[in-house]
Design a protein around this motif. Structure first.
Motif, PDB file in Angstrom:
ATOM      1  N   VAL A  27       0.837  -1.209   0.000  1.00 17.56           N
ATOM      2  CA  VAL A  27       0.000   0.000   0.000  1.00 17.56           C
ATOM      3  C   VAL A  27       0.868   1.253   0.000  1.00 17.56           C
ATOM      4  CG1 VAL A  27      -1.649   1.348   1.364  1.00 17.56           C
ATOM      5  CG2 VAL A  27      -1.968  -1.123   1.122  1.00 17.56           C
ATOM      6  N   LEU A  28       1.871   1.278   0.856  1.00 18.46           N
ATOM      7  CA  LEU A  28       2.683   2.483   1.038  1.00 18.46           C
ATOM      8  C   LEU A  28       3.556   2.780  -0.168  1.00 18.46           C
ATOM      9  CD1 LEU A  28       3.672   1.997   4.787  1.00 18.46           C
ATOM     10  CD2 LEU A  28       1.982   3.580   3.843  1.00 18.46           C
ATOM     11  N   LEU A  29       3.901   1.756  -0.944  1.00 19.93           N
ATOM     12  CA  LEU A  29       4.674   1.992  -2.159  1.00 19.93           C
ATOM     13  C   LEU A  29       3.917   2.856  -3.161  1.00 19.93           C
ATOM     14  CD1 LEU A  29       6.353  -1.458  -2.909  1.00 19.93           C
ATOM     15  CD2 LEU A  29       7.514   0.698  -2.381  1.00 19.93           C
ATOM     16  N   ARG A  30       2.605   2.892  -3.028  1.00 22.37           N
ATOM     17  CA  ARG A  30       1.749   3.570  -3.996  1.00 22.37           C
ATOM     18  C   ARG A  30       1.390   4.997  -3.597  1.00 22.37           C
ATOM     19  NH1 ARG A  30      -0.748  -0.750  -7.026  1.00 22.37           N
ATOM     20  NH2 ARG A  30       0.078  -2.726  -6.273  1.00 22.37           N
ATOM     21  N   VAL A  31       1.881   5.445  -2.460  1.00 25.94           N
ATOM     22  CA  VAL A  31       1.516   6.784  -1.998  1.00 25.94           C
ATOM     23  C   VAL A  31       2.760   7.590  -1.647  1.00 25.94           C
ATOM     24  CG1 VAL A  31      -0.706   6.008  -1.090  1.00 25.94           C
ATOM     25  CG2 VAL A  31       1.283   6.072   0.421  1.00 25.94           C
ATOM     26  N   THR A 209      -3.655  13.145   0.546  1.00 25.20           N
ATOM     27  CA  THR A 209      -2.959  11.912   0.910  1.00 25.20           C
ATOM     28  C   THR A 209      -3.943  10.848   1.369  1.00 25.20           C
ATOM     29  OG1 THR A 209      -1.020  13.210   1.562  1.00 25.20           O
ATOM     30  CG2 THR A 209      -1.122  10.938   2.331  1.00 25.20           C
ATOM     31  N   ILE A 210      -4.984  11.250   2.074  1.00 23.14           N
ATOM     32  CA  ILE A 210      -6.031  10.309   2.473  1.00 23.14           C
ATOM     33  C   ILE A 210      -6.670   9.687   1.234  1.00 23.14           C
ATOM     34  CG2 ILE A 210      -8.266  10.064   3.611  1.00 23.14           C
ATOM     35  CD1 ILE A 210      -5.984  10.483   5.560  1.00 23.14           C
ATOM     36  N   GLU A 211      -6.951  10.500   0.218  1.00 19.51           N
ATOM     37  CA  GLU A 211      -7.530   9.975  -1.022  1.00 19.51           C
ATOM     38  C   GLU A 211      -6.564   9.024  -1.712  1.00 19.51           C
ATOM     39  OE1 GLU A 211     -10.609  10.193  -2.075  1.00 19.51           O
ATOM     40  OE2 GLU A 211     -11.069  11.352  -0.265  1.00 19.51           O
ATOM     41  N   ALA A 212      -5.263   9.362  -1.693  1.00 22.23           N
ATOM     42  CA  ALA A 212      -4.265   8.483  -2.303  1.00 22.23           C
ATOM     43  C   ALA A 212      -4.189   7.151  -1.568  1.00 22.23           C
ATOM     44  CB  ALA A 212      -2.899   9.168  -2.303  1.00 22.23           C
ATOM     45  N   LEU A 213      -4.315   7.188  -0.248  1.00 20.14           N
ATOM     46  CA  LEU A 213      -4.319   5.948   0.526  1.00 20.14           C
ATOM     47  C   LEU A 213      -5.526   5.090   0.173  1.00 20.14           C
ATOM     48  CD1 LEU A 213      -3.202   7.337   4.005  1.00 20.14           C
ATOM     49  CD2 LEU A 213      -2.011   5.561   2.711  1.00 20.14           C
ATOM     50  N   ARG A 214      -6.684   5.713   0.020  1.00 17.71           N
ATOM     51  CA  ARG A 214      -7.883   4.958  -0.353  1.00 17.71           C
ATOM     52  C   ARG A 214      -7.716   4.297  -1.715  1.00 17.71           C
ATOM     53  NH1 ARG A 214     -11.805   9.798   1.800  1.00 17.71           N
ATOM     54  NH2 ARG A 214     -11.911   9.118   3.983  1.00 17.71           N
ATOM     55  N   ASP A 215      -7.132   5.019  -2.649  1.00 19.05           N
ATOM     56  CA  ASP A 215      -6.883   4.438  -3.971  1.00 19.05           C
ATOM     57  C   ASP A 215      -5.902   3.274  -3.869  1.00 19.05           C
ATOM     58  OD1 ASP A 215      -8.565   6.283  -5.149  1.00 19.05           O
ATOM     59  OD2 ASP A 215      -6.946   7.641  -5.761  1.00 19.05           O
ATOM     60  N   LEU A 217      -5.285   1.325  -1.287  1.00 19.26           N
ATOM     61  CA  LEU A 217      -5.925   0.173  -0.638  1.00 19.26           C
ATOM     62  C   LEU A 217      -6.680  -0.669  -1.659  1.00 19.26           C
ATOM     63  CD1 LEU A 217      -7.349   1.917   2.572  1.00 19.26           C
ATOM     64  CD2 LEU A 217      -5.485   0.250   2.498  1.00 19.26           C
ATOM     65  N   ASN A 218      -7.440  -0.008  -2.504  1.00 18.47           N
ATOM     66  CA  ASN A 218      -8.214  -0.740  -3.511  1.00 18.47           C
ATOM     67  C   ASN A 218      -7.326  -1.337  -4.592  1.00 18.47           C
ATOM     68  OD1 ASN A 218     -11.077  -0.468  -2.712  1.00 18.47           O
ATOM     69  ND2 ASN A 218     -10.655   1.717  -2.853  1.00 18.47           N
ATOM     70  N   ASP A 219      -6.251  -0.639  -4.955  1.00 18.77           N
ATOM     71  CA  ASP A 219      -5.338  -1.158  -5.972  1.00 18.77           C
ATOM     72  C   ASP A 219      -4.704  -2.482  -5.538  1.00 18.77           C
ATOM     73  OD1 ASP A 219      -5.877   0.998  -7.572  1.00 18.77           O
ATOM     74  OD2 ASP A 219      -4.020   2.075  -7.104  1.00 18.77           O
ATOM     75  N   THR A 220      -4.377  -2.610  -4.255  1.00 21.32           N
ATOM     76  CA  THR A 220      -3.677  -3.813  -3.799  1.00 21.32           C
ATOM     77  C   THR A 220      -4.570  -5.049  -3.826  1.00 21.32           C
ATOM     78  OG1 THR A 220      -4.231  -3.323  -1.479  1.00 21.32           O
ATOM     79  CG2 THR A 220      -2.102  -2.515  -2.307  1.00 21.32           C
ATOM     80  N   LEU A 221      -5.871  -4.859  -3.908  1.00 23.26           N
ATOM     81  CA  LEU A 221      -6.761  -6.023  -3.943  1.00 23.26           C
ATOM     82  C   LEU A 221      -6.576  -6.846  -5.212  1.00 23.26           C
ATOM     83  CD1 LEU A 221     -10.074  -4.450  -2.597  1.00 23.26           C
ATOM     84  CD2 LEU A 221      -8.468  -5.904  -1.352  1.00 23.26           C
ATOM     85  N   ALA A 222      -6.176  -6.178  -6.295  1.00 22.30           N
ATOM     86  CA  ALA A 222      -6.066  -6.866  -7.582  1.00 22.30           C
ATOM     87  C   ALA A 222      -4.682  -7.451  -7.838  1.00 22.30           C
ATOM     88  CB  ALA A 222      -6.422  -5.897  -8.711  1.00 22.30           C
ATOM     89  N   THR A 223      -3.668  -6.969  -7.138  1.00 20.60           N
ATOM     90  CA  THR A 223      -2.296  -7.339  -7.499  1.00 20.60           C
ATOM     91  C   THR A 223      -1.843  -8.665  -6.895  1.00 20.60           C
ATOM     92  OG1 THR A 223      -1.441  -6.013  -5.662  1.00 20.60           O
ATOM     93  CG2 THR A 223      -1.602  -4.944  -7.822  1.00 20.60           C
ATOM     94  N   GLN A 224      -2.338  -9.009  -5.706  1.00 21.12           N
ATOM     95  CA  GLN A 224      -1.900 -10.231  -5.031  1.00 21.12           C
ATOM     96  C   GLN A 224      -3.128 -10.995  -4.528  1.00 21.12           C
ATOM     97  OE1 GLN A 224       1.378 -11.246  -3.935  1.00 21.12           O
ATOM     98  NE2 GLN A 224       2.662  -9.492  -4.426  1.00 21.12           N
TER      99      GLN A 224
END
Length: 263
Positions: A27-31, A209-215, A217-224
């Motif tokens: 998650v943190l890699l994406r923000v 940054t809160i919005e970026a974290l929300r994005d 979180l959802n992005d990581t659902l598809a990757t692994q």
């Protein structure tokens, strides 16, 4: 400011703690900004209030009892676990597999275990479930605080207690990671639902940054997908403090019934 992050709530085994840490790192890699994953080095109520907290997870009970003044809600995970519905969760009422109790009402004068005084899943909803059954403010013969849901399960398994309320997500993870302990338990009920454990950030974290974290979180659902399956994650909901007022409502209902504490 050096931002920090930690997920302290569902680490029922070291292996599961590793999975949560790996997911958080993804998650943190994406923000931005950069953030360091840490192990909380103080009592959680203090850790959650740090002004450099980028993301962590708390319980709804402390959130509604003062913590909301220092933090903001990011999202509430939705879990694939029996007892969850959407962003809500319940607690599983458990006893030993060989115990004579078939319902919570049958547990009058039994021994109860709970994790912490400020736990929604282990204390607040348990209190709410017992309140209609209690007479004169008392129901159990003894009540023991164990410090954790795992401690409560072990107290029941070892015949130091007879009944406990266990966060249904925790209980699902116990069934996955410690099936021998789960097999020693028998479910005798489910508590009222309330919003699940939210992901939070300090009030100092900018809204973008809160919005970026929300994005993220959802992005990581598809990757692994295999990791997401093991963590029982289904998605994330954006709730408000008004949604979490349900937790205070459960507390108020128990107090109104003359049952202000587990007893």
């Amino acid at each position: 400011m050096t931002w920090i992050a930690a997920l302290p709530m569902y680490n029922v085994t070291p292996a599961l703690a590793f999975e949560w840490r790996e997911w958080l790192a993804d998650v943190l890699l994406r923000v931005k900004p950069a953030c360091r994953i840490v192990e909380p080095d103080e009592e959680l109520h203090g850790f959650w209030r740090r002004p450099n907290l980028l993301i962590s997870q708390t319980c709804g009970y402390p959130l509604m009892h003062g913590l909301h003044k220092q933090v903001q809600l990011i999202a509430t995970p939705r879990y694939d676990a029996p007892g969850c519905e959407g962003a809500d969760y319940s607690s599983v009422l458990v006893t030993r597999a060989d115990a004579p109790f078939d319902t919570l009402a049958a547990c009058r004068d039994a021994r109860a275990a709970y994790n912490q005084d400020d736990s929604n899943s282990g204390m607040n909803v348990f209190r709410h479930a017992v309140a209609p059954l209690a007479q004169g403010g008392a129901f159990f013969s003894a009540v023991v605080r164990t410090g954790s849901h795992l401690g409560s399960l072990r107290a029941v398994a070892e015949n130091r207690a007879d009944v406990a309320a266990i966060d249904c997500v925790t209980f699902a993870f116990i069934a996955d990671e410690m099936p021998e302990l789960a097999r020693q338990m028998r479910r005798i009920g489910l508590t009222a639902p309330s919003p699940g454990l939210p992901l939070i950030a300090s009030n100092t974290v900018p809204s973008q940054t809160i919005e970026a974290l929300r994005d993220a979180l959802n992005d990581t659902l598809a990757t692994q997908p295999e990791r997401v399956k093991r963590l029982r994650l289904q998605g994330f909901s954006t709730l408000t403090l008004a949604d979490y007022a349900r937790i205070e409502q459960l507390e108020d209902e128990a107090r109104a019934a003359g049952y202000p504490r587990l007893a």
